[in-house]
Design an enzyme around this catalytic site. Structure first.
Site, PDB file in Angstrom:
ATOM      1  N   PHE A  14      47.685  22.213   1.037  1.00 35.88           N
ATOM      2  CA  PHE A  14      46.418  22.493   0.349  1.00 35.88           C
ATOM      3  C   PHE A  14      45.453  23.253   1.270  1.00 35.88           C
ATOM      4  O   PHE A  14      45.153  24.439   1.060  1.00 35.88           O
ATOM      5  CB  PHE A  14      45.842  21.166  -0.154  1.00 35.88           C
ATOM      6  CG  PHE A  14      44.380  21.191  -0.453  1.00 35.88           C
ATOM      7  CD1 PHE A  14      43.845  22.140  -1.318  1.00 35.88           C
ATOM      8  CD2 PHE A  14      43.518  20.274   0.132  1.00 35.88           C
ATOM      9  CE1 PHE A  14      42.483  22.172  -1.586  1.00 35.88           C
ATOM     10  CE2 PHE A  14      42.163  20.291  -0.136  1.00 35.88           C
ATOM     11  CZ  PHE A  14      41.641  21.254  -0.985  1.00 35.88           C
ATOM     12  N   THR A  38      54.934  17.770   1.639  1.00 37.82           N
ATOM     13  CA  THR A  38      53.884  17.637   0.615  1.00 37.82           C
ATOM     14  C   THR A  38      53.345  19.006   0.188  1.00 37.82           C
ATOM     15  O   THR A  38      52.573  19.087  -0.767  1.00 37.82           O
ATOM     16  CB  THR A  38      52.691  16.775   1.116  1.00 37.82           C
ATOM     17  OG1 THR A  38      52.233  17.289   2.365  1.00 37.82           O
ATOM     18  CG2 THR A  38      53.102  15.323   1.284  1.00 37.82           C
ATOM     19  N   ASN A 102      54.685  18.864  19.989  1.00 35.58           N
ATOM     20  CA  ASN A 102      55.409  20.140  19.898  1.00 35.58           C
ATOM     21  C   ASN A 102      54.457  21.313  19.648  1.00 35.58           C
ATOM     22  O   ASN A 102      54.640  22.398  20.202  1.00 35.58           O
ATOM     23  CB  ASN A 102      56.455  20.079  18.783  1.00 35.58           C
ATOM     24  CG  ASN A 102      57.611  19.156  19.151  1.00 35.58           C
ATOM     25  OD1 ASN A 102      57.840  18.884  20.331  1.00 35.58           O
ATOM     26  ND2 ASN A 102      58.332  18.664  18.160  1.00 35.58           N
ATOM     27  N   TYR A 148      48.055   6.391   9.198  1.00 36.03           N
ATOM     28  CA  TYR A 148      47.338   7.677   9.226  1.00 36.03           C
ATOM     29  C   TYR A 148      46.211   7.637  10.256  1.00 36.03           C
ATOM     30  O   TYR A 148      46.136   8.479  11.152  1.00 36.03           O
ATOM     31  CB  TYR A 148      46.793   7.963   7.831  1.00 36.03           C
ATOM     32  CG  TYR A 148      46.107   9.306   7.671  1.00 36.03           C
ATOM     33  CD1 TYR A 148      46.830  10.500   7.695  1.00 36.03           C
ATOM     34  CD2 TYR A 148      44.731   9.377   7.452  1.00 36.03           C
ATOM     35  CE1 TYR A 148      46.190  11.731   7.516  1.00 36.03           C
ATOM     36  CE2 TYR A 148      44.094  10.599   7.270  1.00 36.03           C
ATOM     37  CZ  TYR A 148      44.829  11.773   7.303  1.00 36.03           C
ATOM     38  OH  TYR A 148      44.186  12.982   7.125  1.00 36.03           O
TER      39      TYR A 148
HETATM   40  P1  NAD Z   1      48.697  18.604   2.436  1.00 35.02           P
HETATM   41  O1  NAD Z   1      49.620  17.462   2.281  1.00 35.02           O
HETATM   42  O2  NAD Z   1      48.440  19.463   1.240  1.00 35.02           O
HETATM   43  O3  NAD Z   1      49.159  19.567   3.610  1.00 35.02           O
HETATM   44  C1  NAD Z   1      49.922  19.144   4.708  1.00 35.02           C
HETATM   45  C2  NAD Z   1      51.010  20.173   4.942  1.00 35.02           C
HETATM   46  O4  NAD Z   1      51.752  19.811   6.114  1.00 35.02           O
HETATM   47  C3  NAD Z   1      52.017  20.249   3.787  1.00 35.02           C
HETATM   48  O5  NAD Z   1      52.269  21.579   3.443  1.00 35.02           O
HETATM   49  C4  NAD Z   1      53.252  19.567   4.360  1.00 35.02           C
HETATM   50  O6  NAD Z   1      54.444  19.995   3.740  1.00 35.02           O
HETATM   51  C5  NAD Z   1      53.137  19.941   5.828  1.00 35.02           C
HETATM   52  N1  NAD Z   1      53.858  19.036   6.734  1.00 35.02           N
HETATM   53  C6  NAD Z   1      53.781  17.679   6.789  1.00 35.02           C
HETATM   54  N2  NAD Z   1      54.592  17.205   7.749  1.00 35.02           N
HETATM   55  C7  NAD Z   1      55.177  18.291   8.327  1.00 35.02           C
HETATM   56  C8  NAD Z   1      56.104  18.448   9.384  1.00 35.02           C
HETATM   57  N3  NAD Z   1      56.635  17.398  10.039  1.00 35.02           N
HETATM   58  N4  NAD Z   1      56.494  19.701   9.728  1.00 35.02           N
HETATM   59  C9  NAD Z   1      55.977  20.777   9.073  1.00 35.02           C
HETATM   60  N5  NAD Z   1      55.100  20.682   8.055  1.00 35.02           N
HETATM   61  C10 NAD Z   1      54.708  19.448   7.685  1.00 35.02           C
HETATM   62  O7  NAD Z   1      47.312  18.009   2.999  1.00 35.02           O
HETATM   63  P2  NAD Z   1      45.941  18.742   3.311  1.00 35.02           P
HETATM   64  O8  NAD Z   1      44.894  18.042   2.543  1.00 35.02           O
HETATM   65  O9  NAD Z   1      46.092  20.199   3.190  1.00 35.02           O
HETATM   66  O10 NAD Z   1      45.733  18.350   4.845  1.00 35.02           O
HETATM   67  C11 NAD Z   1      45.972  19.280   5.897  1.00 35.02           C
HETATM   68  C12 NAD Z   1      45.523  18.683   7.222  1.00 35.02           C
HETATM   69  O11 NAD Z   1      44.112  18.438   7.180  1.00 35.02           O
HETATM   70  C13 NAD Z   1      46.191  17.348   7.545  1.00 35.02           C
HETATM   71  O12 NAD Z   1      46.443  17.284   8.926  1.00 35.02           O
HETATM   72  C14 NAD Z   1      45.136  16.329   7.164  1.00 35.02           C
HETATM   73  O13 NAD Z   1      45.263  15.149   7.907  1.00 35.02           O
HETATM   74  C15 NAD Z   1      43.850  17.075   7.503  1.00 35.02           C
HETATM   75  N6  NAD Z   1      42.733  16.555   6.705  1.00 35.02           N
HETATM   76  C16 NAD Z   1      42.613  16.865   5.377  1.00 35.02           C
HETATM   77  C17 NAD Z   1      41.558  16.328   4.656  1.00 35.02           C
HETATM   78  C18 NAD Z   1      41.365  16.635   3.191  1.00 35.02           C
HETATM   79  O14 NAD Z   1      40.449  16.068   2.575  1.00 35.02           O
HETATM   80  N7  NAD Z   1      42.143  17.519   2.575  1.00 35.02           N
HETATM   81  C19 NAD Z   1      40.638  15.462   5.266  1.00 35.02           C
HETATM   82  C20 NAD Z   1      40.811  15.156   6.609  1.00 35.02           C
HETATM   83  C21 NAD Z   1      41.858  15.725   7.333  1.00 35.02           C
END
Ligand code: NAD
Ligand code: UDP
Length: 315
Positions: A14, A38, A102, A148
């Site tokens: 996202f 995801t 990594n 988390y």
């Molecule tokens: P999301 O689940 O849409 O995106 C996460 C992405 O990481 C996905 O595309 C998933 O396939 C990929 N991914 C997960 N594990 C992986 C791995 N081992 N190797 C390669 N790719 C991997 O979630 P998001 O909301 O887009 O969140 C993105 C980042 O921002 C995350 O680190 C999340 O903790 C952080 N974050 C988001 C929010 C929010 O409100 N959206 C708030 C706080 C922090």
């Protein structure tokens, strides 16, 4: 510098997909690294034909070597929805521990700056309000959210240790609840879930009495903050979020109004350890990055609703 790449782990997710889009728009070369646990390739399909964009299927828990020069690594790879805390608990812990290791190793090898996408969850169920970066948090280390919260706290500690002892040029962004187009329909996070329920005419499921609060940031605003932090020399941690605080009951009513829905509101049990209040103090981001969000909740929700309406119509 112009020929150096920007690596975005989690680039097909996202937030990652919006970040890649903004970076490509600025004329930067981008490599998105994702294992699609995801995220989805469709999120970046519109960038796929562009010469400055590459999507690499790779699990960041495995070492990553790249032939090209890299100037900046954004590490976003991690599932982030509370529904994933029970569906993908160990994957979350690995992405933030081994995966962060990594991603940092890649940045060090390339002499690149490293930005960690951390979270307001490091504050847990906060006893300080609004939350400033100096607050150490109130986290249950063995509770249902710990996979988390503690994984992100470890990722912050790891980033800081590499900075202190190995000279890593690093930045930590503490991201607060962010919403917008391209979240999965079944993502489970509250904005997306309430909009889907309202558009389908299903009951909108408020947990607890709905008095708990969150502060919701539109994704385009967040992405500007992430890029401003990456382009600065600030180490962080710096809060990135929208300080406009709302109760979840008010959010439900607002979404029902904006979708013109006949959905009712039902109350269900509040999940254990669910934070009662959350609102960022963004003084640091304002002072150090000259950043603050520009999109009001109503306007961001309207754009998200329009995009979800189109998505549901395509089903
Ligand atoms: P999301 O689940 O849409 O995106 C996460 C992405 O990481 C996905 O595309 C998933 O396939 C990929 N991914 C997960 N594990 C992986 C791995 N081992 N190797 C390669 N790719 C991997 O979630 P998001 O909301 O887009 O969140 C993105 C980042 O921002 C995350 O680190 C999340 O903790 C952080 N974050 C988001 C929010 C929010 O409100 N959206 C708030 C706080 C922090
Ligand atoms: N929530 C709710 N109903 C739902 C989903 C979530 O009332 O169907 C509440 C949840 O209990 C929390 C808030 O909305 O208080 C935000 O939840 P979300 O899962 O989006 O993210 P969190 O901020 O808890 O990580």
């Amino acid at each position: 510098m112009a020929s150096e790449c920007v690596v975005v782990t989690g680039g097909a997710g996202f937030v990652g997909s919006h970040l890649c889009e903004a970076l490509v728009r600025e004329g930067r070369r981008v490599i998105a690294v994702d294992n699609f646990v995801t995220g989805r390739p469709e999120n970046v399909a519109h960038l796929a034909g562009q010469p400055d964009f590459t999507l690499l299927e790779h699990d960041i828990c495995e070492p990553l070597t790249l032939e090209t020069d890299v100037g900046l690594v954004f590490h976003l790879a991690s599932p982030a929805s509370p529904v994933d805390f029970t569906r993908l608990p160990l994957e979350i812990m690995r992405a933030n521990s081994q995966g962060t290791w990594n991603a940092i190793t890649l940045a060090l090898e390339k002499g690149a700056r490293f930005l960690l996408a951390s979270t307001s969850e490091v504050y847990g169920d906060p006893l300080e309000h609004p939350q400033r970066e100096t607050y150490w948090g109130h986290v249950n280390p063995i509770g249902p959210r710990s996979v988390y919260d503690e994984a992100k706290r470890f990722a912050e500690a790891l980033t800081t240790a590499f900075r202190r002892f190995r000279g890593l040029n690093s930045a930590i962004a503490r991201i607060f609840n962010t919403y917008g187009p391209r979240m999965r329909l079944d993502d489970g996070r509250v904005v997306q879930k309430f909009i889907r329920q309202a558009l389908c005419g299903d009951p909108v499921t408020v947990f607890g009495d709905g008095s708990q609060t969150r502060s919701f940031c539109y994704v385009e605003d967040l992405v500007k903050g992430l890029i401003a932090l990456a382009d600065s020399d600030q180490p962080g941690p710096i809060n990135l979020g929208n300080p406009e605080e709302k109760t979840i009951a008010d959010l439900a009513r607002l979404i029902i109004r904006l979708t013109d829905s006949r959905s009712s509101i039902t109350l269900g049990p509040k999940p254990p350890d669910d934070p009662q209040r959350r609102k960022p103090d963004i003084s640091l981001a304002r002072d150090l990055l000259q950043w603050e969000p520009e999109t009001s909740l109503e306007s961001g929700l309207t754009r998200t609703i329009d995009s979800m309406r189109r998505g549901l119509a395509d089903k």
